[in-house]
Design an enzyme around this catalytic site. Structure first.
Site, PDB file in Angstrom:
ATOM      1  N   SER A 164       0.453  -1.589  -0.288  1.00 30.72           N
ATOM      2  CA  SER A 164      -0.003  -0.172  -0.125  1.00 30.72           C
ATOM      3  C   SER A 164       0.713   1.354  -0.040  1.00 30.72           C
ATOM      4  O   SER A 164       2.474   0.985   0.417  1.00 30.72           O
ATOM      5  CB  SER A 164      -1.146   0.183   1.366  1.00 30.72           C
ATOM      6  N   ALA A 187       2.028   0.214   9.330  1.00 37.90           N
ATOM      7  CA  ALA A 187       3.155  -0.997  10.364  1.00 37.90           C
ATOM      8  C   ALA A 187       3.431  -2.099   9.365  1.00 37.90           C
ATOM      9  O   ALA A 187       4.117  -2.714   9.000  1.00 37.90           O
ATOM     10  CB  ALA A 187       3.477  -0.998  11.661  1.00 37.90           C
ATOM     11  N   ALA A 188       2.225  -2.449   9.473  1.00 38.64           N
ATOM     12  CA  ALA A 188       1.806  -4.618   8.458  1.00 38.64           C
ATOM     13  C   ALA A 188       1.854  -4.395   6.812  1.00 38.64           C
ATOM     14  O   ALA A 188       2.909  -5.326   6.324  1.00 38.64           O
ATOM     15  CB  ALA A 188       0.404  -4.713   8.801  1.00 38.64           C
ATOM     16  N   LYS A 189       2.005  -3.142   5.966  1.00 39.95           N
ATOM     17  CA  LYS A 189       2.553  -3.095   4.776  1.00 39.95           C
ATOM     18  C   LYS A 189       3.492  -2.805   4.930  1.00 39.95           C
ATOM     19  O   LYS A 189       4.262  -2.683   3.470  1.00 39.95           O
ATOM     20  CB  LYS A 189       0.964  -2.237   4.858  1.00 39.95           C
ATOM     21  N   TYR A 220      -1.951  -0.398  10.683  1.00 42.31           N
ATOM     22  CA  TYR A 220      -2.364  -1.025   9.254  1.00 42.31           C
ATOM     23  C   TYR A 220      -0.765  -0.950   8.112  1.00 42.31           C
ATOM     24  O   TYR A 220      -0.112  -1.523   7.707  1.00 42.31           O
ATOM     25  CB  TYR A 220      -3.300  -1.007   8.912  1.00 42.31           C
TER      26      TYR A 220
END
Ligand code: NAP
Length: 271
Positions: free
Chosen positions: A144, A159-161, A157
């Protein structure tokens, strides 16, 4: 010469809507057989019927919750039992929450990390030998634009991406001398069901991209003789990333904090 997807078998996660369904459509249009994974069975079956009728490709539907422990290993053994070895993997399933961190539900965060990070790593590790052993292997992980800077109010979110982006670029390097093409794809706000979960405020005021535009960007990048490790969708976003490299970490997070702030309501004029 465009990448030839005919005779390939691509597993697409999160294929029941949005970007994943569009990956399935465009890959089928280019001749790839498919394995479609998500939780909503009716959606997957309807898409499989549509793609079989339109393109004559073989489509296998697997109704799975990818946040369940061991999901990737079970998918692999079921496919291998049926004699199916994917040559392509599109790790697309994911969701985001848009809430100040201290108001997040811990269970929801656990699920978010399980889907956006854990499932991506497990599916990739489970299928990497199949992908690398194929004549024309592809691995696309959907990151993203949120991967490139910290995102206040979408802290987990973002950090996950960032994890997905970093992980995928490292795999690109490890496989650059093999036949496997590896790509991290970074859309910005896109017109899908994503905002049913994240809330419409997560989109901000930017113009939404279409799933068609997002998927075309990925497949065109893989058509290149030397695909890049990652690509952002849209020329303006690529320009913003180039400019963003000039900003400090503090300047970036301050700017994102402003961009993700809830819209301020107009105050009534003081009497
Ligand atoms: P979407 O329309 O909400 O699609 C999400 C997909 O993930 C659905 O097919 C959903 O299927 C699947 N999914 C959700 N939870 C799952 C679970 N536990 N197990 C298996 N599948 C699950 O959103 P989208 O925009 O297409 O999102 C696709 C990817 O793009 C995500 O990784 C997202 O982070 C990324 N992205 C989106 C945007 C955007 O603005 N839309 C921007 C940048 C990046 P079921 O509900 O049927 O399981």
């Amino acid at each position: 010469m465009p990448f030839d997807h005919r005779g390939c078998l691509t597993l697409v996660t999160g294929a029941s809507s949005g970007i994943g369904a569009e990956f399935a459509r465009q890959l089928a249009g280019r001749g790839s057989d498919l394995v479609l994974v998500a939780r909503r069975e009716e959606r997957l079956k309807a898409l499989a019927a549509e793609l079989l009728a339109a393109h004559g490709v073989a489509v296998t539907v697997l109704v799975r919750d990818l946040t369940e422990p061991g999901a990737a290993a079970r998918i692999a053994s079921e496919l291998h039992d049926r004699g199916l070895r994917p040559t392509g993997l599109v790790n697309n399933a994911g969701f985001g929450t848009h809430t100040p961190f201290d108001q997040e539900d811990p269970d929801r965060l656990r699920t978010e990390i399980a889907l956006d990070v854990q499932a991506v790593v497990e599916l990739t590790r489970t299928f990497i030998e199949d992908l690398r052993g194929a004549d024309r292997g592809i691995l696309i992980n959907v990151a993203s634009m949120a991967a490139y800077t910290p995102v206040p109010r979408m802290a987990v979110y973002g950090a996950a991406k960032a994890f997905v982006l970093s992980f995928t670029e490292a795999l690109w390097y490890e496989h650059r001398h093999t036949r496997l093409r590896v790509l991290a794809l970074s859309p910005s706000a896109t017109e899908t069901e994503f905002f049913d979960t994240a809330g419409s405020e997560a989109a901000g005021s930017q113009r939404l991209q279409t799933p068609q535009q997002v998927v075309e960007t990925a497949l065109r990048a893989l058509d290149r003789r030397n695909p890049p490790p990652s690509i952002a969708v849209g020329r303006m976003n690529r320009l913003m990333l180039a400019l963003g490299r000039l900003a400090s970490r503090k300047q970036s997070v301050m700017l994102m904090g402003k961009l993700t702030a809830p819209a301020r309501r107009k105050q009534p004029a003081a009497q």
